[in-house]
Design a protein around this motif. Structure first.
Motif, mmCIF file in Angstrom:
data_model
loop_
_atom_site.group_PDB
_atom_site.id
_atom_site.type_symbol
_atom_site.label_atom_id
_atom_site.label_comp_id
_atom_site.label_asym_id
_atom_site.label_seq_id
_atom_site.Cartn_x
_atom_site.Cartn_y
_atom_site.Cartn_z
ATOM 1 N N GLU A 333 41.623 -16.122 -48.394
ATOM 2 C CA GLU A 333 40.625 -15.115 -48.742
ATOM 3 C C GLU A 333 40.828 -13.795 -48.009
ATOM 4 O OE1 GLU A 333 36.978 -18.315 -49.611
ATOM 5 O OE2 GLU A 333 36.996 -17.099 -47.784
ATOM 6 N N LEU A 334 41.763 -13.743 -47.045
ATOM 7 C CA LEU A 334 41.957 -12.534 -46.246
ATOM 8 C C LEU A 334 43.135 -11.715 -46.746
ATOM 9 C CD1 LEU A 334 41.430 -13.880 -42.610
ATOM 10 C CD2 LEU A 334 39.816 -12.610 -44.024
ATOM 11 N N GLY A 335 43.016 -10.397 -46.575
ATOM 12 C CA GLY A 335 44.138 -9.517 -46.829
ATOM 13 C C GLY A 335 45.118 -9.541 -45.665
ATOM 14 N N SER A 336 46.241 -8.870 -45.810
ATOM 15 C CA SER A 336 47.298 -8.917 -44.798
ATOM 16 C C SER A 336 46.829 -8.343 -43.458
ATOM 17 C CB SER A 336 48.529 -8.165 -45.288
ATOM 18 O OG SER A 336 48.196 -6.818 -45.603
ATOM 19 N N LYS A 337 46.050 -7.235 -43.484
ATOM 20 C CA LYS A 337 45.574 -6.636 -42.245
ATOM 21 C C LYS A 337 44.624 -7.586 -41.515
ATOM 22 C CE LYS A 337 42.612 -2.952 -40.449
ATOM 23 N NZ LYS A 337 41.744 -1.793 -40.796
ATOM 24 N N GLU A 338 43.678 -8.148 -42.248
ATOM 25 C CA GLU A 338 42.695 -9.044 -41.652
ATOM 26 C C GLU A 338 43.361 -10.331 -41.155
ATOM 27 O OE1 GLU A 338 40.995 -6.030 -43.971
ATOM 28 O OE2 GLU A 338 42.345 -7.623 -44.672
ATOM 29 N N LEU A 339 44.336 -10.802 -41.906
ATOM 30 C CA LEU A 339 45.042 -12.017 -41.500
ATOM 31 C C LEU A 339 45.819 -11.784 -40.206
ATOM 32 C CD1 LEU A 339 45.595 -14.924 -42.331
ATOM 33 C CD2 LEU A 339 47.569 -14.116 -43.633
ATOM 34 N N ARG A 498 53.068 -25.589 -42.243
ATOM 35 C CA ARG A 498 52.786 -24.852 -41.014
ATOM 36 C C ARG A 498 52.453 -23.402 -41.364
ATOM 37 N NH1 ARG A 498 55.385 -27.467 -36.474
ATOM 38 N NH2 ARG A 498 55.715 -25.465 -35.432
ATOM 39 N N ASN A 499 51.628 -22.790 -40.548
ATOM 40 C CA ASN A 499 51.356 -21.356 -40.699
ATOM 41 C C ASN A 499 50.947 -20.795 -39.347
ATOM 42 O OD1 ASN A 499 48.547 -21.937 -40.343
ATOM 43 N ND2 ASN A 499 48.358 -22.356 -42.539
ATOM 44 N N GLU A 500 50.328 -19.628 -39.368
ATOM 45 C CA GLU A 500 49.975 -18.976 -38.110
ATOM 46 C C GLU A 500 48.964 -19.770 -37.285
ATOM 47 O OE1 GLU A 500 50.276 -15.838 -41.440
ATOM 48 O OE2 GLU A 500 49.581 -17.892 -41.147
ATOM 49 N N PHE A 501 48.225 -20.674 -37.952
ATOM 50 C CA PHE A 501 47.123 -21.351 -37.279
ATOM 51 C C PHE A 501 47.307 -22.869 -37.178
ATOM 52 C CE2 PHE A 501 45.711 -17.665 -39.713
ATOM 53 C CZ PHE A 501 45.227 -16.856 -38.701
ATOM 54 N N LEU A 502 48.230 -23.419 -37.941
ATOM 55 C CA LEU A 502 48.473 -24.857 -37.955
ATOM 56 C C LEU A 502 49.950 -25.112 -37.699
ATOM 57 C CD1 LEU A 502 46.437 -25.724 -41.187
ATOM 58 C CD2 LEU A 502 45.671 -26.054 -38.831
ATOM 59 N N SER A 503 50.258 -26.134 -36.909
ATOM 60 C CA SER A 503 51.665 -26.375 -36.571
ATOM 61 C C SER A 503 52.028 -27.858 -36.665
ATOM 62 C CB SER A 503 51.970 -25.845 -35.172
ATOM 63 O OG SER A 503 51.053 -26.386 -34.223
ATOM 64 N N PRO A 504 51.761 -28.494 -37.802
ATOM 65 C CA PRO A 504 52.138 -29.907 -37.926
ATOM 66 C C PRO A 504 53.638 -30.057 -38.157
ATOM 67 C CG PRO A 504 51.268 -29.131 -39.999
ATOM 68 C CD PRO A 504 51.118 -27.988 -39.025
ATOM 69 N N TYR A 505 54.146 -31.248 -37.918
ATOM 70 C CA TYR A 505 55.540 -31.568 -38.188
ATOM 71 C C TYR A 505 55.635 -32.432 -39.443
ATOM 72 C CZ TYR A 505 56.773 -29.726 -33.613
ATOM 73 O OH TYR A 505 56.952 -28.896 -32.536
ATOM 74 N N SER A 506 56.757 -32.327 -40.115
ATOM 75 C CA SER A 506 57.036 -33.153 -41.282
ATOM 76 C C SER A 506 57.899 -34.340 -40.869
ATOM 77 C CB SER A 506 57.757 -32.335 -42.362
ATOM 78 O OG SER A 506 56.976 -31.238 -42.779
ATOM 79 N N TRP A 507 57.755 -35.435 -41.598
ATOM 80 C CA TRP A 507 58.550 -36.618 -41.281
ATOM 81 C C TRP A 507 58.662 -37.517 -42.507
ATOM 82 C CZ3 TRP A 507 56.265 -41.413 -41.843
ATOM 83 C CH2 TRP A 507 54.878 -41.431 -41.904
#
Length: 642
Positions: A333-339, A498-507
């Motif tokens: 829901e956020l634009g690039s600046k807000e994100l 993964r993104n700026e706020f979540l960092s899970p690993y794949s397996w």
């Protein structure tokens, strides 16, 4: 006697331990009753075959005969010495005890078996009212506790990071009128589980497979489950409100009282959490046979469908989304600046004081703080230790948010797309036509459970694949030859983004035997055990990329010492084109050691088109080199989910 387990590796269907319901009290006084003996009451074997009696005794036909036995394994539950295996003998003993000349015993049994007493009073045309239970102090308190209550079937979605939760978990929520309707977290839950402190490992799997644990019904506050499944495990929780009448609700509550002292032998495959919840609901609605489709195995989401697809039983559906789903939705829901501001705030590249001076609208400021707060809570709950109470930074985010005028709105979620009961059925059959190594073939395969990356995505986690017990058979018409192509025990792939706020690993994990090409004339079965690990990212709303490293141990007589070890990579680019179709572009490569020194590769493009009504059209193009010359293949098939 019970059928042998049909899914040897399905031990992943285990659930965690919950508390046992308190035991009942003895009756403290007598009251008038119509006393008689079972011999004076005309009873027929047909009455012991009544669906209500079968539900109250949890009687189920043997696998290979019409004789019935109870799934309850606690001998003290039965009034007749052979009551477990003889429904009619248990019926006669119940009538003799509940309506017999021994008034003291009759009152005691009435307090112990209120559901039996209520049903037998009805079918034997005996006067009955709930006042008959007035001498039973604990039972009266129990009934008062759930007076006017409503039931909801709760489904916690699949969780691949815990073997006991891969297929999801179900339990019942009981909400009383008044405060619990406005504050559902205060409601009571009823669940069935194995009683053990073990939750993982081979011993846990073995004991759960072969019934070494005792299973009991237990009671916990709803907020405990929400914390565990929703917050800690980060799973969606679906609430299915059931439209049960007062009489049906009372029958369930009365029968649950009867079961509080009884135990079942717990089996991960069939007699698991979901199966016995169906049996409990069936005690309230015996005219609906909920358990019969699950005599061999019970997958939680299939049992949910069985309940809510019965006409008139579903009243309402709500989603209590996982925190990661909320984060993804708020991020969109956020634009690039807000994100960018939210990311800087979350990573503490800017302070809250600095953020307060940034020029953004109140709406965007609320959205940035809401996203940052959710991401912070997720990080705290998924660290090495749960942060309780909240960290100072999380509390500061809340204080800053409260200073911004206006109310936060929940993120918009496409619940129709995510509803698990609307997903495809878990068994699958497929028929394909293809060509490989210049030979045309027809292929038929069958999968017992549950979902892969080419199946329709509605109702399933887009980032997961879980398959158990799949076999494929090929027929080559020109050579008039039939061969087993593949035997798969288990295949799991978890690729959360993964993104700026979540960092899970794949397996991933896979165990199978598959026919591989050593030459144009030699295609033989290779047994493979694969492990993979890596990361995944969303490149766009409907495009994701997974990059994994892979190690594979292989067995085949063509290898030196019949074994080989492969080190390689596995990359997947997935494009989800709405609800109806998606594409998968996969690349694998690897080098072998210790048994052969072959280098192999595989490139494939696969497409799936949802045809509706549990049908899908799939196609694939593939170029590969295994242990011989390179080759190309093409196939077109149709999948049927049932």
């Amino acid at each position: 006697m019970r059928p042998s387990p049909c899914i040897i590796l399905a031990a992943v269907l285990g659930v965690a331990t919950v508390l046992v319901i308190p035991v009942s009290a003895e009756p403290v006084s007598n009251e008038k009753t119509q006393n008689t003996t079972a011999a004076e009451i005309p009873l027929t074997p047909e009455l012991s075959s009544h669906p209500a009696w079968n539900a109250l005794g949890h009687y189920r036909p043997h696998a290979f005969s019409s004789q019935k036995t109870s799934l309850i394994d606690d001998s003290s539950f039965f009034l007749h010495p052979n009551g477990k295996n003889d429904p009619f003998a248990e019926l006669r003993a119940s009538v003799d005890g509940l309506f017999g000349t021994d008034t003291t015993r009759a009152l005691h049994l009435r307090c112990r078996y209120p559901a039996r007493y209520a049903w037998l009073s009805e079918v034997l045309e005996r006067p009955f009212s709930f006042e008959d239970f007035s001498p039973c102090e604990d039972l009266v308190l129990w009934l008062k506790k759930f007076e006017g209550a409503s039931f909801s079937l709760i489904y916690a979605s699949a969780f691949l990071d815990n073997a006991a939760s891969m297929f999801g978990h179900t339990f019942l929520r009981i909400s009383r009128p008044g405060i619990e309707e406005r504050a559902p977290l205060l409601a009571t839950t009823i669940s069935y589980s194995a009683r053990t402190n073990e939750t993982k490992g081979p011993i846990f799997a073995f004991k759960g497979l072969f019934g070494f644990y005792k299973g009991r019904f237990g009671i916990l506050p709803y907020d405990v489950h929400v914390t565990r499944y929703g917050d800690i495990d980060d799973r969606d929780i679906w609430e299915y409100d059931l439209a049960l009448s007062d009489a049906e609700t009372n029958r369930i509550v009365l029968h649950l009282w009867e079961l509080k002292q009884a135990y079942f032998d717990y089996y991960f495959i069939d007699e698991n959490c979901s199966y016995h919840l169906l049996a409990l609901i069936q005690a309230g609605k015996p005219e609906i046979d909920l358990t019969n489709p699950f005599r061999r195995y019970a997958i939680p989401i299939d049992t949910v469908r069985e309940v809510i697809h019965n006409k008139g039983i579903l009243e309402n559906v709500r989603l209590r989304p996982s925190r990661s789903r909320i984060i993804h939705a708020r991020k969109a829901e956020l634009g690039s600046k807000e994100l960018s501001l939210a990311e800087q705030l979350f990573k503490k590249d800017i302070s809250l004081e600095q953020f307060s001076t940034v020029s953004v609208s109140p709406r965007d400021r609320r959205a940035i703080l809401d996203l940052t707060y959710e991401a912070q809570i997720h990080a705290e709950q998924h660290g090495e230790k749960i942060v309780m109470p909240l960290s100072e930074f999380a509390r500061s985010l809340l204080r800053e948010r409260n200073q911004v005028p206006g109310q936060s709105q929940p993120p918009e979620l496409d619940t129709a797309l995510h509803r698990p009961d609307r997903g495809h059925k878990t068994r699958r059959a497929q028929v394909s036509f293809g060509q490989e190594l210049a030979r045309r073939y027809l292929e038929a395969d069958f999968r017992l459970a549950y979902h892969d990356s080419l199946d329709p995505q509605t109702g399933f986690l887009r980032q997961s694949s879980l398959e158990f017990f799949k076999g494929a058979l090929r027929y080559y018409p020109e050579q008039e030859h039939v061969a087993i192509e593949e035997l798969l025990a288990v295949s799991m792939l978890s690729t959360p983004s993964r993104n700026e706020f979540l960092s899970p690993y794949s397996w991933g994990l896979e165990v199978k035997s598959k026919r591989r090409s050593f030459s144009r004339q030699n295609r033989s079965m290779v047994t493979e055990s694969d492990l993979s690990a890596g990361v995944s990212y969303d490149l766009d709303t409907n495009v994701s990329l997974s990059l994994l490293g892979r190690v594979s141990l292989k067995f085949n007589p063509n290898f030196v010492n019949s074994s080989a070890l492969e080190f390689g990579t596995h990359s997947v680019l997935a494009w989800y084109g709405g609800k109806k179709w998606h594409l998968l572009l996969e690349a694998q490569g690897g080098v072998h050691e210790f048994g052969t020194h072959e280098t192999n590769y595989s490139f494939s493009l696969s497409h799936s088109l949802d045809l509706g009504s549990d049908l899908a059209l799939v196609s694939s193009l593939r170029r590969a080199q295994e242990f011989g010359p390179g080759f190309s293949s093409i196939s077109l098939g149709i999948r049927w989910y049932h």
